[in-house]
Design an enzyme around this catalytic site. Structure first.
Site, mmCIF file in Angstrom:
data_model
loop_
_atom_site.group_PDB
_atom_site.id
_atom_site.type_symbol
_atom_site.label_atom_id
_atom_site.label_comp_id
_atom_site.label_asym_id
_atom_site.label_seq_id
_atom_site.Cartn_x
_atom_site.Cartn_y
_atom_site.Cartn_z
ATOM 1 N N LEU A 219 5.334 -6.705 1.653
ATOM 2 C CA LEU A 219 5.732 -5.901 0.573
ATOM 3 C C LEU A 219 6.625 -4.511 1.134
ATOM 4 O O LEU A 219 5.749 -3.566 1.153
ATOM 5 C CB LEU A 219 4.329 -5.546 -0.396
ATOM 6 N N HIS A 220 7.733 -4.712 1.430
ATOM 7 C CA HIS A 220 8.618 -3.393 1.849
ATOM 8 C C HIS A 220 8.835 -2.794 0.680
ATOM 9 O O HIS A 220 8.884 -3.176 -0.382
ATOM 10 C CB HIS A 220 9.753 -4.076 2.851
ATOM 11 N N HIS A 221 9.711 -1.615 0.794
ATOM 12 C CA HIS A 221 10.136 -0.732 -0.317
ATOM 13 C C HIS A 221 10.805 -1.448 -1.480
ATOM 14 O O HIS A 221 10.248 -1.463 -2.559
ATOM 15 C CB HIS A 221 10.810 0.354 0.121
#
Length: 120
Positions: free
Chosen positions: A15-17
């Site tokens: 769950l990166h930006h």
């Protein structure tokens, strides 16, 4: 009504930006109180800083809870959002994991065009 769902994050970068932002936008469409639980941490799923603070990586199993009139719909939408992100950001690497494998000439973009009715 309180609903809970366990989901494995299959997005290669977790769950990166970008994925987190889309996840949060989806959560904000619902009136239910939505939370993400990972380990001992429990954060508001409508908060970018909260979700990013969990440092959720690929293959991580998380629990999403929703409490409210549209809780079931919220969980369905969030699970679909993560699935779509796995396809979008994982590309061809995710196809075998999600569908059991395809021939090497399989084109994810052609599949998506067919599903939208764009055969051209």
């Amino acid at each position: 009504m309180l609903c809970t769902r366990e989901v494995t994050v299959q997005v290669p970068d977790g769950l990166h930006h970008q994925t987190a932002a889309r996840f949060i936008q989806t959560a904000n469409r619902f009136t239910s109180v939505v939370r993400v639980v990972y380990g001992d941490n429990n954060v508001n799923a409508k908060s970018l800083l909260g979700v990013l603070s969990l440092s959720i990586g690929a293959g991580t199993r998380i629990t999403i809870t929703a409490d409210g009139a549209d809780a079931g719909e919220a969980l369905d939408a969030l699970e679909q959002r993560l699935f779509a992100a796995a396809l979008l950001f994982g590309g061809r690497r995710m196809v075998p994991l999600l569908f059991g494998g395809f021939p090497s000439r399989f084109s994810l973009s052609a599949c998506l065009r067919r599903s939208r009715g764009d055969d051209g």
